[in-house]
Design a protein around this motif. Structure first.
Motif, PDB file in Angstrom:
ATOM      1  N   GLY A 296       7.172  -3.210  18.415  1.00  0.00           N
ATOM      2  CA  GLY A 296       8.596  -2.907  18.443  1.00  0.00           C
ATOM      3  C   GLY A 296       9.275  -3.044  17.096  1.00  0.00           C
ATOM      4  O   GLY A 296      10.472  -2.790  16.985  1.00  0.00           O
ATOM      5  N   ASP A 373      12.415   1.219  16.636  1.00  0.00           N
ATOM      6  CA  ASP A 373      12.511  -0.238  16.608  1.00  0.00           C
ATOM      7  C   ASP A 373      13.187  -0.768  17.867  1.00  0.00           C
ATOM      8  O   ASP A 373      14.081  -0.138  18.435  1.00  0.00           O
ATOM      9  CB  ASP A 373      13.300  -0.669  15.371  1.00  0.00           C
ATOM     10  CG  ASP A 373      13.206  -2.160  15.118  1.00  0.00           C
ATOM     11  OD1 ASP A 373      12.256  -2.569  14.425  1.00  0.00           O
ATOM     12  OD2 ASP A 373      14.071  -2.914  15.611  1.00  0.00           O
ATOM     13  N   LYS A 374      12.788  -1.962  18.282  1.00  0.00           N
ATOM     14  CA  LYS A 374      13.362  -2.573  19.486  1.00  0.00           C
ATOM     15  C   LYS A 374      14.825  -2.942  19.317  1.00  0.00           C
ATOM     16  O   LYS A 374      15.523  -3.212  20.308  1.00  0.00           O
ATOM     17  CB  LYS A 374      12.548  -3.806  19.894  1.00  0.00           C
ATOM     18  CG  LYS A 374      12.442  -4.873  18.833  1.00  0.00           C
ATOM     19  CD  LYS A 374      11.385  -5.904  19.218  1.00  0.00           C
ATOM     20  CE  LYS A 374      11.133  -6.908  18.112  1.00  0.00           C
ATOM     21  NZ  LYS A 374      10.004  -7.819  18.435  1.00  0.00           N
ATOM     22  N   HIS A 375      15.334  -2.944  18.076  1.00  0.00           N
ATOM     23  CA  HIS A 375      16.738  -3.215  17.834  1.00  0.00           C
ATOM     24  C   HIS A 375      17.577  -1.944  17.694  1.00  0.00           C
ATOM     25  O   HIS A 375      18.783  -2.023  17.462  1.00  0.00           O
ATOM     26  CB  HIS A 375      16.911  -4.063  16.567  1.00  0.00           C
ATOM     27  CG  HIS A 375      16.311  -5.427  16.661  1.00  0.00           C
ATOM     28  ND1 HIS A 375      15.008  -5.693  16.288  1.00  0.00           N
ATOM     29  CD2 HIS A 375      16.830  -6.606  17.091  1.00  0.00           C
ATOM     30  CE1 HIS A 375      14.759  -6.984  16.473  1.00  0.00           C
ATOM     31  NE2 HIS A 375      15.841  -7.556  16.956  1.00  0.00           N
ATOM     32  N   GLN A 379      15.523   2.327  23.032  1.00  0.00           N
ATOM     33  CA  GLN A 379      14.543   1.947  24.049  1.00  0.00           C
ATOM     34  C   GLN A 379      13.176   2.606  23.858  1.00  0.00           C
ATOM     35  O   GLN A 379      12.438   2.846  24.813  1.00  0.00           O
ATOM     36  CB  GLN A 379      15.077   2.282  25.458  1.00  0.00           C
ATOM     37  CG  GLN A 379      16.430   1.678  25.779  1.00  0.00           C
ATOM     38  CD  GLN A 379      16.418   0.162  25.660  1.00  0.00           C
ATOM     39  OE1 GLN A 379      15.534  -0.507  26.183  1.00  0.00           O
ATOM     40  NE2 GLN A 379      17.405  -0.378  24.959  1.00  0.00           N
ATOM     41  N   ASN A 381      10.915   1.410  21.174  1.00  0.00           N
ATOM     42  CA  ASN A 381      10.243   0.121  21.014  1.00  0.00           C
ATOM     43  C   ASN A 381       8.765   0.214  20.634  1.00  0.00           C
ATOM     44  O   ASN A 381       7.964  -0.643  21.021  1.00  0.00           O
ATOM     45  CB  ASN A 381      10.364  -0.713  22.309  1.00  0.00           C
ATOM     46  CG  ASN A 381      11.797  -0.946  22.713  1.00  0.00           C
ATOM     47  OD1 ASN A 381      12.718  -0.753  21.912  1.00  0.00           O
ATOM     48  ND2 ASN A 381      12.011  -1.342  23.960  1.00  0.00           N
ATOM     49  N   ASN A 382       8.370   1.234  19.899  1.00  0.00           N
ATOM     50  CA  ASN A 382       6.977   1.332  19.480  1.00  0.00           C
ATOM     51  C   ASN A 382       6.882   2.274  18.292  1.00  0.00           C
ATOM     52  O   ASN A 382       7.256   3.451  18.394  1.00  0.00           O
ATOM     53  CB  ASN A 382       6.102   1.841  20.631  1.00  0.00           C
ATOM     54  CG  ASN A 382       4.616   1.617  20.365  1.00  0.00           C
ATOM     55  OD1 ASN A 382       4.122   1.919  19.293  1.00  0.00           O
ATOM     56  ND2 ASN A 382       3.915   1.075  21.359  1.00  0.00           N
TER      57      ASN A 382
END
Length: 520
Positions: A296, A373-375, A379, A381-382
């Motif tokens: 993420g 990015d997870k931030h 959504q 996240n990869n």
């Protein structure tokens, strides 16, 4: 390749199976459909879109990095070298770089279906004989551009290659053809494309500007032995198209919210959504970062290629970077701190790399995609979903090529002025006096240009071609590539890849006697 040709005709895919020979003895069940497809301009355009997609696919995932490995700019990560000795041959230039190496065979096999499909479209469109400006003519220009570009790469990487002119198939067969004939064919394709392709087109499709740019590169890159290298003609090609594009701030080239800038001549269109992602960040990010923050983190990855020391260090420390050059931080990641936490190597010490750990040394930054990015709030996240567009041709590159031509034509002072235009952008628009080039001789210009093209075009897949065409392939790689230097195995014949063993087994017109010198 011959088997690839047959498979394309029958199934539209590349499959290495024993069943293909059966088709050779059967009545063709696809000929009528092909005749219909390649006589219908709408169906040809649909096929062309598929060809662009297949071409774009060559630049995705790990396969998109293979031709970037083993230069003075990029080398494989240490763990990759330890864990895959065969692929390590691409940097060590040792006995593992041979005709059996699947990584180079795959590069050969990925390109030929694109060449073949383009060749079929070209033959069909030539029969339709559309007048300039008609859809038939513009599609012919695009198809010639695609075939020309693929042949350009194949000839740079393998030397003599088959010529896929279907109007002369009985004459040419599937044999490797003399270099002069190959490069004459490439130049002819780009000339047709320059005269027929549209001035404007949908993003990701060829234009006359892209064709003029590649025609210029072809005249610069044709081996001197062919008698076709011509810097005056290259200069004229670049002059026909440069005025249609403008330089933009360097950071905008890598901003996914600003695709297809006014500098862009031709770029592959990607997105962070499968199947339109390119997966490149997954391959080039940091393994140490991944071990700390997971997939993420948008700059996680697996260190498949990393910059050489020469490509990331300052001039004072033997590298290419000068103080104040904005391209440095846009091209290369030096800091791996993530939301206040700095990763260490403690979670990957099992790799047992001794002094070779490079997971927290500088990495390629250009293709990082924060949307993954997870931030980011998206959504995804990869980092596997990385999907920034990839520039294939842009004005910064062409201006430097143009400057090279001026230098070779005895106009070094004019060449320096053009380089300083590009460098001014690298310092925010105003080039400090101490950063202006004041080159005294053509030889000094050539030497300085090799480093300038790293600064401007780092990790944009032009480096291997630059080293080949300038004759600096062996000297620069054995000096600056860590693994090649350690091995000490690189020789001049390594400038070309070996013809794949599977090709020689399946194509009776390319035999072991036709192998590139030095390989077996």
């Amino acid at each position: 390749m011959k088997k690839t040709f047959i498979n394309i005709l029958i199934a539209g895919t590349v499959l290495f199976s024993a069943s293909c020979k059966k088709f050779l003895t059967e009545e063709s069940k696809t000929k009528l459909d092909e005749d219909k497809v390649y006589s219908n301009v709408e169906l040809i355009e649909t096929s062309l879109k598929g060809v662009y997609a297949n071409w774009k696919n060559i630049r995705t995932d790990e396969q998109g990095l293979i031709t970037m490995m083993g230069t003075d700019e990029l080398q494989q990560g240490a763990f990759q070298m330890k864990s895959d000795a065969l692929k390590g041959g691409l940097d060590r230039y040792d006995g593992n770089l041979n005709s059996l190496l699947n990584y180079t065979a795959n590069q050969w096999n990925l390109r030929w279906p694109v060449v073949n499909e383009a060749a079929k479209m070209i033959r069909g469109l030539q029969k339709l004989n559309g007048a300039p400006g008609t859809k038939e003519a513009t599609l012919l220009g695009e198809a010639c551009f695609v075939r020309g570009f693929m042949d350009f790469e194949l000839a740079m990487y393998w030397g003599e290659i088959p010529i896929r002119d279907l109007n002369r198939e009985a004459e040419l067969g599937f044999r490797r053809q003399p270099l002069r004939d190959v490069w004459t064919f490439i130049i002819d394709d780009f000339t047709k494309a320059a005269n027929l392709a549209p001035a404007k087109n949908d993003p990701g499709r060829a234009t006359s500007g892209a064709a003029w740019a590649m025609l210029g590169k072809a005249y610069m890159s044709a081996p001197e032995s062919t008698g076709l290298r011509d810097f005056a003609k290259a200069k004229e090609c670049f002059e026909k198209m440069m005025g249609n594009y403008t330089l933009v701030p360097y950071k905008d080239l890598w901003d996914y919210s600003k695709p297809n800038t006014t500098e862009s001549i031709f770029e592959f269109q990607f997105s962070p959504i499968y199947p339109n992602n390119n997966k490149v960040q997954f391959q080039i990010g940091s393994r140490a970062v991944q071990s700390f923050f997971g997939d993420g983190c948008y700059y996680s990855g697996y260190d498949k290629v990393v910059p050489t020391v020469h490509a990331y260090e300052t001039v004072a420390n033997g590298g290419v970077w000068e103080d104040g050059d904005l391209r440095k931080r846009e091209s290369i990641r030096y800091d791996f701190t993530y939301y206040g936490e700095t990763p260490t190597l403690e979670r990957i010490t099992w790799e047992d790399l001794g002094n070779d750990y490079d997971e927290l040394k500088p990495h390629v930054k250009k293709y990082e995609d924060f949307r993954t990015d997870k931030h980011s709030g998206m959504q995804i996240n990869n980092e596997w979903n990385s999907g920034k567009n990839m520039p294939i041709l842009r004005l910064g590159d062409i201006k430097l090529c143009y400057a090279e031509c001026l230098n070779e034509l005895g106009k070094t002072a004019d060449a320096v002025n053009v380089v300083n235009e590009v460098r001014a952008r690298a310092w925010g628009g105003t080039l400090p006096a101490d950063k202006r080039w004041t080159v005294a001789s053509p030889d000094e210009f050539r030497t300085m240009m090799l480093d300038e093209r790293i600064r401007e075009l780092f990790a944009e897949n032009w480096r291997r071609i630059d080293l080949i065409r300038t004759g600096k392939f062996v000297d620069r790689i054995k000096t600056y590539n860590k693994w090649a230097k350690q091995s000490g195995s690189i020789q001049s014949f390594n400038m070309l890849y070996p013809i794949p063993d599977v090709e020689m087994k399946l194509n009776d017109q390319i035999t072991p006697a036709d192998q590139n010198p030095g390989y077996h």
